[in-house]
Design a protein around this motif. Structure first.
Motif, mmCIF file in Angstrom:
data_model
loop_
_atom_site.group_PDB
_atom_site.id
_atom_site.type_symbol
_atom_site.label_atom_id
_atom_site.label_comp_id
_atom_site.label_asym_id
_atom_site.label_seq_id
_atom_site.Cartn_x
_atom_site.Cartn_y
_atom_site.Cartn_z
ATOM 1 N N PRO A 1 0.093 18.326 -9.712
ATOM 2 C CA PRO A 1 0.825 18.820 -8.491
ATOM 3 C C PRO A 1 0.181 19.161 -7.288
ATOM 4 C CG PRO A 1 1.045 19.913 -10.627
ATOM 5 C CD PRO A 1 0.132 19.030 -10.808
ATOM 6 N N GLY A 2 0.653 18.556 -6.034
ATOM 7 C CA GLY A 2 -0.013 18.595 -4.975
ATOM 8 C C GLY A 2 -1.042 17.653 -4.774
ATOM 9 N N GLY A 3 -1.260 16.884 -5.794
ATOM 10 C CA GLY A 3 -2.317 15.799 -5.356
ATOM 11 C C GLY A 3 -1.597 14.444 -4.925
ATOM 12 N N SER A 4 -2.667 13.385 -4.586
ATOM 13 C CA SER A 4 -1.898 12.321 -4.295
ATOM 14 C C SER A 4 -3.036 11.161 -4.847
ATOM 15 C CB SER A 4 -1.998 12.255 -2.433
ATOM 16 O OG SER A 4 -3.353 12.540 -2.134
ATOM 17 N N ARG B 1 0.814 -1.078 0.069
ATOM 18 C CA ARG B 1 0.167 0.017 0.121
ATOM 19 C C ARG B 1 0.891 1.126 0.165
ATOM 20 N NH1 ARG B 1 -5.429 1.805 1.752
ATOM 21 N NH2 ARG B 1 -5.093 3.752 2.470
ATOM 22 N N VAL B 2 0.798 2.028 -1.066
ATOM 23 C CA VAL B 2 1.871 3.032 -1.125
ATOM 24 C C VAL B 2 0.893 4.359 -1.372
ATOM 25 C CG1 VAL B 2 3.374 4.324 -2.648
ATOM 26 C CG2 VAL B 2 3.566 1.831 -2.524
ATOM 27 N N GLN B 3 1.052 5.305 -0.356
ATOM 28 C CA GLN B 3 0.411 6.259 -0.231
ATOM 29 C C GLN B 3 1.451 7.531 -1.119
ATOM 30 O OE1 GLN B 3 -2.291 8.022 1.306
ATOM 31 N NE2 GLN B 3 -1.791 9.609 0.241
ATOM 32 N N PHE B 4 0.921 8.009 -2.173
ATOM 33 C CA PHE B 4 1.821 8.758 -2.952
ATOM 34 C C PHE B 4 1.374 10.108 -3.247
ATOM 35 C CE2 PHE B 4 2.624 10.457 -7.441
ATOM 36 C CZ PHE B 4 3.876 10.533 -7.388
ATOM 37 N N THR B 5 2.200 11.015 -3.093
ATOM 38 C CA THR B 5 2.117 12.627 -3.181
ATOM 39 C C THR B 5 2.924 13.163 -4.267
ATOM 40 O OG1 THR B 5 1.593 12.367 -0.798
ATOM 41 C CG2 THR B 5 1.958 14.799 -1.681
ATOM 42 N N ASN B 6 2.336 13.934 -5.009
ATOM 43 C CA ASN B 6 3.153 14.552 -6.093
ATOM 44 C C ASN B 6 3.411 16.017 -5.812
ATOM 45 O OD1 ASN B 6 4.153 15.594 -8.654
ATOM 46 N ND2 ASN B 6 2.161 15.370 -9.456
ATOM 47 N N ARG B 7 4.792 16.291 -5.349
ATOM 48 C CA ARG B 7 5.346 17.695 -5.376
ATOM 49 C C ARG B 7 6.004 18.113 -6.504
ATOM 50 N NH1 ARG B 7 2.431 18.952 -1.568
ATOM 51 N NH2 ARG B 7 2.460 17.405 0.551
ATOM 52 N N PRO C 1 6.228 19.855 -10.364
ATOM 53 C CA PRO C 1 5.645 21.101 -11.144
ATOM 54 C C PRO C 1 4.843 20.557 -12.306
ATOM 55 C CG PRO C 1 8.002 21.057 -11.498
ATOM 56 C CD PRO C 1 8.062 20.122 -10.520
ATOM 57 N N GLN C 2 4.616 19.248 -12.260
ATOM 58 C CA GLN C 2 3.828 18.483 -13.586
ATOM 59 C C GLN C 2 3.159 17.453 -12.896
ATOM 60 O OE1 GLN C 2 6.519 16.599 -16.183
ATOM 61 N NE2 GLN C 2 7.748 18.465 -16.609
ATOM 62 N N PRO C 3 2.067 16.940 -13.567
ATOM 63 C CA PRO C 3 1.316 15.847 -13.318
ATOM 64 C C PRO C 3 2.187 14.613 -13.175
ATOM 65 C CG PRO C 3 0.076 17.041 -15.152
ATOM 66 C CD PRO C 3 1.484 17.675 -14.796
ATOM 67 N N THR C 4 1.993 13.536 -12.685
ATOM 68 C CA THR C 4 2.471 12.267 -12.741
ATOM 69 C C THR C 4 1.956 11.065 -12.316
ATOM 70 O OG1 THR C 4 4.729 11.310 -12.112
ATOM 71 C CG2 THR C 4 3.441 12.508 -10.547
#
Ligand code: C2O
Ligand code: CU
Length: 475
Positions: free
Chosen positions: A134-137, A97-103, A105-108
């Motif tokens: 960006p900023g999402g998880s 289970r991976v809680q992923f956060t994008n910081r 400057p691009q979507p990923t």
């Protein structure tokens, strides 16, 4: 009919081993008279067997600066502030289970390369999930069905994001791991650094696109030019090699060392294979069994010789002292891998033609069957629909002069032939390197229903169109 089905089931259980047969749910019954499907047996299980334990990880993708290559500080994009990113280690049966956060400057997204998982966890933007802004998880959760060496990387603008440093390794250990004295991961990558020592900031250049993608001017193992592994005589180690490069292929030369390949692209081979001559293309992994029986003290340089005029030193292994823990165990490379000697007699389900042409936003497009993939194609019908649990033979014709490591998501295949001549690789793959003007045939039995990407793992080629979707439909 009932009796016949039961009979088939029983014979496959006897042949394939009770546990494996049970794990496959006796799916021979569904395969009817197809001998190639029957030969596949329970080569790998259709279902995961969760052990009830969940391993939780947090991953944050963010820009940072790290001492890399020769120790100089380089601005990178990294998972958890490291390049390579973290190695996630779990046991077969564990749920990841991976809680992923994008910081960034691009979507990923995170794609779990080689892992057979539910389609919704595959990390393909717009196909299996919306890109993470960006900023999402996003939470990735799955139970791997196979033990082995896997890796993870973005599937959005991957020619830029992977090159900037976003990749990590997922090691799924066997439920009862063999008694190797060390288990070591080597991630091989190359870097294109400019005169200031930073990552050359133009991606998908016409040069990269017209050739075999972006090849760097430094080659590193685990991000460093000076990686050294220390062992003692008497040790027997498991060395996991991952090629995370955008385009570069490696041909590792282990010199005098006693090295055998035990697994390719995660899965165990039918038997250990001499390691010399294996082309480690982008996306590929090999697991090596390295025994240090005959050396008391020595230094071994591991050299890449793919491009003979310019060999690259990858890393060194230094044998230092003698271990008292003498180990002896059977090689774990003893998987059931169908030989599929009649695979070339099966009808070709589809022939994919790989080529390039002028056009598109980059000036050159890489095509599969004259089609260059663009983001909106995720909504288009798949290039091919295959029935789950049936033998499929696919052919690929490289009409171009460039290299194309072809990668399929969500399934493994066996190479049947190169240029019409059958080859005997005693292992499955998820990525196979195609050379200039070459034709290959592969055989597979897709098991997991869903829409799966198929693309060239030279990330610039994929970015410029050499990508498509395959649908696996329930029978
Ligand atoms: Cu590592 Cu779509 O791939
Ligand atoms: Cu390619």
């Amino acid at each position: 009919m009932r009796a016949l089905v039961a009979g088939l089931c029983l014979s496959s259980l006897l042949a394939a081993g009770l546990a494996a047969g049970l794990a496959a749910g006796c799916s021979d019954a569904a395969a009817g008279g197809d001998p190639l499907r029957r030969e596949f047996r329970a080569a790998y299980p259709a279902q995961a067997t969760p052990n009830g334990r969940t391993q939780r990880f947090e991953i944050v993708a963010a820009p940072t600066e790290l001492p890399l290559v020769d120790g100089h500080r380089i601005r990178v994009w990294a998972y958890n502030g490291q390049v390579p990113g973290p190695t996630l280690r779990v046991r077969l049966g564990d749920t990841v289970r991976v809680q992923f956060t994008n910081r960034l400057p691009q979507p990923t997204t995170i794609h779990w390369h080689g892992v057979r998982l539910p389609n919704a966890m595959d990390g393909v933007p717009n196909l299996t999930q919306p890109p993470v802004p960006p900023g999402g998880s996003f939470v990735y959760e799955f139970t791997p069905k196979d033990a082995g060496t896997f890796w993870f990387h973005p599937h959005v603008r991957s020619s830029e994001q992977v090159e900037r440093g976003l990749y990590g390794v997922l090691v799924v250990e066997d439920a009862a791991p063999a008694a190797f004295t060390q288990d070591v991961v080597w991630v091989v990558d190359d870097w294109l650094l400019d005169e200031t020592g930073q990552i050359f900031p133009q991606f998908d250049t016409p040069h990269d696109l017209m050739h075999d993608g972006r090849w760097g001017n430094r080659v590193t193992v685990n991000g460093r030019l000076d990686t050294e592994l220390h062992v003692r005589a008497g040790e027997r180690i498991r060395l996991r090699l991952v090629n995370a490069s955008n385009g570069r292929v490696y041909l590792p030369d282990f010199g005098a060392l006693d090295v055998h390949i035990i697994a390719v692209d995660g899965l165990y081979a039918a038997h250990p294979i001499a390691a010399a001559g294996f082309e480690l293309a982008p996306g590929n992994r090999i697991d090596l069994d390295v025994a240090f029986n005959d050396y008391t003290s020595a230094r071994h340089e591991i050299i890449d010789r793919f491009y003979a005029p310019q060999p690259n030193r990858l890393a060194s292994i230094v044998v230092d002292g003698v271990s008292d823990a003498r180990v002896s165990f059977a090689s774990p490379a003893r998987a059931w891998v169908p030989a599929w000697r009649d695979g070339l007699r099966a009808p070709i389900t589809h022939t994919f033609r790989l080529n390039s042409r002028r056009g598109g936003e980059h000036g050159i497009q890489w095509t599969i069957d004259d089609h260059a993939f663009a983001g909106h194609d995720h909504a288009a019908p798949p290039a091919l629909t295959m029935k789950a649990d049936r033998f499929v033979r696919l052919q690929f014709v490289n009409e171009s002069f460039r290299l194309h490591p072809i990668h399929l998501h969500g399934m493994f295949f066996r190479l049947l032939a190169r240029n019409g001549r059958s080859v005997d690789e005693p292992f499955f793959r998820d990525t196979v390197l195609m050379h200039s003007k070459e034709t290959i045939d592969i055989g597979l039995v897709p098991l997991d229903v869903g829409d799966w990407m198929m693309h060239c793992h030279i990330l610039e080629h994929a970015e410029a169109g050499m990508m498509t979707t395959l649908r696996v439909a329930a029978d």
